[in-house]
Design an enzyme around this catalytic site. Sequence first.
Site, PDB file in Angstrom:
ATOM      1  N   PRO A  35       1.383  -5.772   5.846  1.00 43.83           N
ATOM      2  CA  PRO A  35       1.762  -5.564   4.441  1.00 43.83           C
ATOM      3  C   PRO A  35       0.635  -5.706   3.424  1.00 43.83           C
ATOM      4  CG  PRO A  35       2.592  -7.651   5.236  1.00 43.83           C
ATOM      5  CD  PRO A  35       1.869  -7.047   6.378  1.00 43.83           C
ATOM      6  N   ASP A  58      -2.904   5.931   4.359  1.00 41.03           N
ATOM      7  CA  ASP A  58      -2.165   6.263   3.143  1.00 41.03           C
ATOM      8  C   ASP A  58      -2.182   5.097   2.168  1.00 41.03           C
ATOM      9  OD1 ASP A  58       0.040   4.675   4.069  1.00 41.03           O
ATOM     10  OD2 ASP A  58       0.541   6.368   5.378  1.00 41.03           O
ATOM     11  N   LYS A  80      -0.459   9.182  -1.387  1.00 41.76           N
ATOM     12  CA  LYS A  80      -0.696   9.070  -2.830  1.00 41.76           C
ATOM     13  C   LYS A  80      -1.501   7.815  -3.115  1.00 41.76           C
ATOM     14  CE  LYS A  80       3.660  10.827  -3.976  1.00 41.76           C
ATOM     15  NZ  LYS A  80       4.921  10.191  -3.984  1.00 41.76           N
ATOM     16  N   GLY A 112       2.333  -1.816   7.076  1.00 39.96           N
ATOM     17  CA  GLY A 112       3.415  -2.480   7.807  1.00 39.96           C
ATOM     18  C   GLY A 112       3.408  -2.117   9.271  1.00 39.96           C
ATOM     19  N   VAL A 116       8.595   1.430  11.435  1.00 40.08           N
ATOM     20  CA  VAL A 116       9.643   0.974  10.504  1.00 40.08           C
ATOM     21  C   VAL A 116       9.492   1.772   9.209  1.00 40.08           C
ATOM     22  CG1 VAL A 116      10.594  -0.979   9.225  1.00 40.08           C
ATOM     23  CG2 VAL A 116       9.657  -1.338  11.511  1.00 40.08           C
ATOM     24  N   ALA A 142       6.836  -5.081   6.310  1.00 37.07           N
ATOM     25  CA  ALA A 142       6.934  -5.741   5.002  1.00 37.07           C
ATOM     26  C   ALA A 142       8.071  -6.771   4.978  1.00 37.07           C
ATOM     27  CB  ALA A 142       7.141  -4.705   3.906  1.00 37.07           C
ATOM     28  N   MET A 193      11.994   0.457  -0.320  1.00 37.75           N
ATOM     29  CA  MET A 193      12.044   1.609  -1.239  1.00 37.75           C
ATOM     30  C   MET A 193      13.333   1.620  -2.056  1.00 37.75           C
ATOM     31  SD  MET A 193      10.547   4.447   1.442  1.00 37.75           S
ATOM     32  CE  MET A 193      11.394   3.828   2.890  1.00 37.75           C
TER      33      MET A 193
HETATM   34  N1  SAH Z   1       6.053   0.982   7.524  1.00 38.31           N
HETATM   35  C1  SAH Z   1       6.164   0.107   6.375  1.00 38.31           C
HETATM   36  C2  SAH Z   1       7.216   0.582   5.396  1.00 38.31           C
HETATM   37  C3  SAH Z   1       6.933   1.922   4.763  1.00 38.31           C
HETATM   38  S1  SAH Z   1       8.130   2.373   3.568  1.00 38.31           S
HETATM   39  C4  SAH Z   1       6.455  -1.324   6.864  1.00 38.31           C
HETATM   40  O1  SAH Z   1       6.760  -1.515   8.037  1.00 38.31           O
HETATM   41  O2  SAH Z   1       6.364  -2.249   6.056  1.00 38.31           O
HETATM   42  C5  SAH Z   1       7.357   1.837   2.087  1.00 38.31           C
HETATM   43  C6  SAH Z   1       8.102   0.661   1.481  1.00 38.31           C
HETATM   44  O3  SAH Z   1       7.806  -0.532   2.201  1.00 38.31           O
HETATM   45  C7  SAH Z   1       7.738   0.327   0.058  1.00 38.31           C
HETATM   46  O4  SAH Z   1       8.384   1.177  -0.865  1.00 38.31           O
HETATM   47  C8  SAH Z   1       8.245  -1.089  -0.049  1.00 38.31           C
HETATM   48  O5  SAH Z   1       9.645  -1.137  -0.181  1.00 38.31           O
HETATM   49  C9  SAH Z   1       7.887  -1.642   1.331  1.00 38.31           C
HETATM   50  N2  SAH Z   1       6.593  -2.331   1.329  1.00 38.31           N
HETATM   51  C10 SAH Z   1       5.490  -1.992   2.009  1.00 38.31           C
HETATM   52  N3  SAH Z   1       4.499  -2.878   1.806  1.00 38.31           N
HETATM   53  C11 SAH Z   1       5.005  -3.809   0.978  1.00 38.31           C
HETATM   54  C12 SAH Z   1       4.496  -5.006   0.405  1.00 38.31           C
HETATM   55  N4  SAH Z   1       3.250  -5.409   0.641  1.00 38.31           N
HETATM   56  N5  SAH Z   1       5.315  -5.744  -0.395  1.00 38.31           N
HETATM   57  C13 SAH Z   1       6.568  -5.345  -0.643  1.00 38.31           C
HETATM   58  N6  SAH Z   1       7.110  -4.227  -0.134  1.00 38.31           N
HETATM   59  C14 SAH Z   1       6.346  -3.477   0.669  1.00 38.31           C
END
Ligand code: SAH
Length: 282
Positions: A35, A58, A80, A112, A116, A142, A193
């Site tokens: 995260p 990304d 983005k 993350g 997921v 996350a 999200m």
């Molecule tokens: N594959 C990622 C999730 C991608 S979807 C994972 O496993 O964490 C993108 C969403 O993940 C963001 O809109 C937010 O809701 C969450 N997210 C990712 N990194 C985050 C962080 N450092 N703190 C809070 N939410 C996070």
Amino acid sequence: MPDTVVPIGPRSAIDSKLPYTALKPGEVALVGAGPGDPELLTIKALNMLRQAEVILYDYLVSDEILSLVSSDAILVCVGKRAGAHSVPQHKTNQLLVDFAKQGYRVARIKGGDPFVFGRGAEELEVLVDNGIGFQVIPGITAASGATAYAGIPLTHRDYAQTAMFVTGHLKDEDSTVDWSTLARKNQTLVIYMGLMKSSIIEQQLTQYGRSEDTPIAIIERGTQASQKVIYGRLSQLSELSTQAASPALIVVGEVVALGKKLAWFDTETAETKNAQAKLSGQ
Ligand code: SAH
């Protein structure tokens, strides 16, 4: 010293004890970056990033993590960032295939965990169709990282026997969402999200029986020095969401109340540590 404490010794000693996996020419490593806090990268993720000659990343991947890759690596942004346009998924797929076919060692790094809400599987299917070999390196998602740094346990013997991860990218009338399951008591609900749809989420969870008083937290940029946690009740979810910016997680459940007691992450210290690392060129 108790037996369970293993002296780790100098860095080179740790390195030589690990059975490192090679990233082969023409192969792709799909890497979860966690995260944001670079120390949450797995050793295997770091190992892959150091071997990769091309890295597709990304916007969720932090600058601190990108600074760890090999200095000769070609970095390609496919998400983005700072208002830049996002690359369509089919182009990202094509880039992966093209680089791999040219014989590069490729890392596709995602925030993350790549499986997921990360479209990791879609990219791998294209690799399979093109006969390209790959490895998947899981990352701390996350839901796990951000809650840990906010001192919010996902489960707790007294308050939550289930934890559920859901995407907030819902269509308003989405019939595939089983709100009665999401609104269950004794459950921690973690919404990725979810900011844009927070008013629907608040309304549906309440309608399906979750108490308006259920504690909620919105964790913004979890595990990063700029982490921010907003606390409230389910009845305030949509209002509080307007104060938060992406990337943010919404956590709903009684466990959230523990965050106030168990909060430990000191963002000021983390900021100082980052600044020092930058100065010393680490
Ligand atoms: N594959 C990622 C999730 C991608 S979807 C994972 O496993 O964490 C993108 C969403 O993940 C963001 O809109 C937010 O809701 C969450 N997210 C990712 N990194 C985050 C962080 N450092 N703190 C809070 N939410 C996070």
